[in-house]
Scaffold this active site. Structure first.
Site, PDB file in Angstrom:
ATOM      1  N   ARG A  93     -93.455  57.429 -88.261  1.00  8.95           N
ATOM      2  CA  ARG A  93     -92.513  58.294 -87.534  1.00  8.95           C
ATOM      3  C   ARG A  93     -92.061  59.393 -88.494  1.00  8.95           C
ATOM      4  O   ARG A  93     -91.451  59.031 -89.319  1.00  8.95           O
ATOM      5  CB  ARG A  93     -91.745  57.668 -86.565  1.00  8.95           C
ATOM      6  CG  ARG A  93     -91.011  58.577 -85.667  1.00  8.95           C
ATOM      7  CD  ARG A  93     -90.453  58.148 -84.572  1.00  8.95           C
ATOM      8  NE  ARG A  93     -89.671  59.368 -83.915  1.00  8.95           N
ATOM      9  CZ  ARG A  93     -88.601  58.824 -82.910  1.00  8.95           C
ATOM     10  NH1 ARG A  93     -88.214  57.620 -82.657  1.00  8.95           N
ATOM     11  NH2 ARG A  93     -88.117  59.953 -82.477  1.00  8.95           N
ATOM     12  N   ARG A 108     -94.881  59.923 -80.563  1.00 13.21           N
ATOM     13  CA  ARG A 108     -94.583  59.093 -81.957  1.00 13.21           C
ATOM     14  C   ARG A 108     -95.329  57.984 -81.849  1.00 13.21           C
ATOM     15  O   ARG A 108     -95.386  57.226 -80.880  1.00 13.21           O
ATOM     16  CB  ARG A 108     -93.025  58.840 -81.820  1.00 13.21           C
ATOM     17  CG  ARG A 108     -92.631  58.331 -80.439  1.00 13.21           C
ATOM     18  CD  ARG A 108     -91.159  58.388 -80.022  1.00 13.21           C
ATOM     19  NE  ARG A 108     -91.048  59.738 -79.593  1.00 13.21           N
ATOM     20  CZ  ARG A 108     -89.915  60.421 -79.547  1.00 13.21           C
ATOM     21  NH1 ARG A 108     -88.808  59.862 -79.512  1.00 13.21           N
ATOM     22  NH2 ARG A 108     -89.857  61.658 -79.296  1.00 13.21           N
ATOM     23  N   ASP A 111     -90.888  54.266 -81.211  1.00 11.04           N
ATOM     24  CA  ASP A 111     -89.720  54.865 -80.835  1.00 11.04           C
ATOM     25  C   ASP A 111     -88.670  53.551 -80.576  1.00 11.04           C
ATOM     26  O   ASP A 111     -89.282  52.668 -79.757  1.00 11.04           O
ATOM     27  CB  ASP A 111     -89.501  55.581 -79.404  1.00 11.04           C
ATOM     28  CG  ASP A 111     -88.479  56.329 -79.209  1.00 11.04           C
ATOM     29  OD1 ASP A 111     -87.539  56.410 -80.108  1.00 11.04           O
ATOM     30  OD2 ASP A 111     -88.229  56.804 -77.904  1.00 11.04           O
ATOM     31  N   ASP A 113     -84.747  52.484 -80.031  1.00  6.09           N
ATOM     32  CA  ASP A 113     -83.493  52.935 -79.203  1.00  6.09           C
ATOM     33  C   ASP A 113     -82.475  51.746 -79.008  1.00  6.09           C
ATOM     34  O   ASP A 113     -83.024  50.970 -78.140  1.00  6.09           O
ATOM     35  CB  ASP A 113     -83.363  53.912 -78.204  1.00  6.09           C
ATOM     36  CG  ASP A 113     -84.321  55.219 -78.715  1.00  6.09           C
ATOM     37  OD1 ASP A 113     -84.122  55.768 -79.887  1.00  6.09           O
ATOM     38  OD2 ASP A 113     -85.330  55.472 -77.969  1.00  6.09           O
TER      39      ASP A 113
END
Length: 125
Positions: A93, A108, A111, A113
């Site tokens: 990424r 992407r 990801d 988070d």
């Protein structure tokens, strides 16, 4: 002595991580990224079902495969974020927001988070 033992004792705290991918082999990207997290400081406890979802904000891109992971970690929220960003970068990424080909909310490989850390919602660590 006692000081050394007190320092080496780890406190494991619960956190939840959102996972997603919309490029390449979606499921494999998520599985590989989770396997790259350091097991000495991050324990995977449970994963949710993964669901295909439409992209938000930048809608002209493939659907995302998304889910959530429950972990325990000895890291601080900031240290955990650094580990997640390291894995995203290792997976390919583009994490350089200043680069020409960076697209915020764009496609992407993976990801990762932080959603919750020690029962506190995390927004922009």
């Amino acid at each position: 002595g006692a000081t050394k033992n007190a320092k080496s004792k780890k406190t494991w705290r619960k956190a939840y991580i959102a996972v997603g991918s919309n490029q390449g082999s979606l499921y494999q990207n998520i599985a590989t990224s989770l396997s790259l997290l350091p097991s000495s400081t991050i324990k995977l406890l449970r994963t949710s079902h993964l669901r295909l979802t439409s992209p938000m904000y930048v809608t002209d891109q493939p659907q995302f495969l998304n889910g959530a992971v429950e972990i325990e970690t000895t890291l601080s929220p900031r240290e955990l974020l650094w580990e997640l960003k390291r894995v995203e970068k290792e997976m390919g990424r583009n994490v350089n927001t200043k680069s020409e080909d960076y697209v915020r909310f764009g496609p992407r490989v993976v990801d990762l988070d932080i959603i919750l850390f020690d029962e506190n919602a995390v927004d922009g660590v």
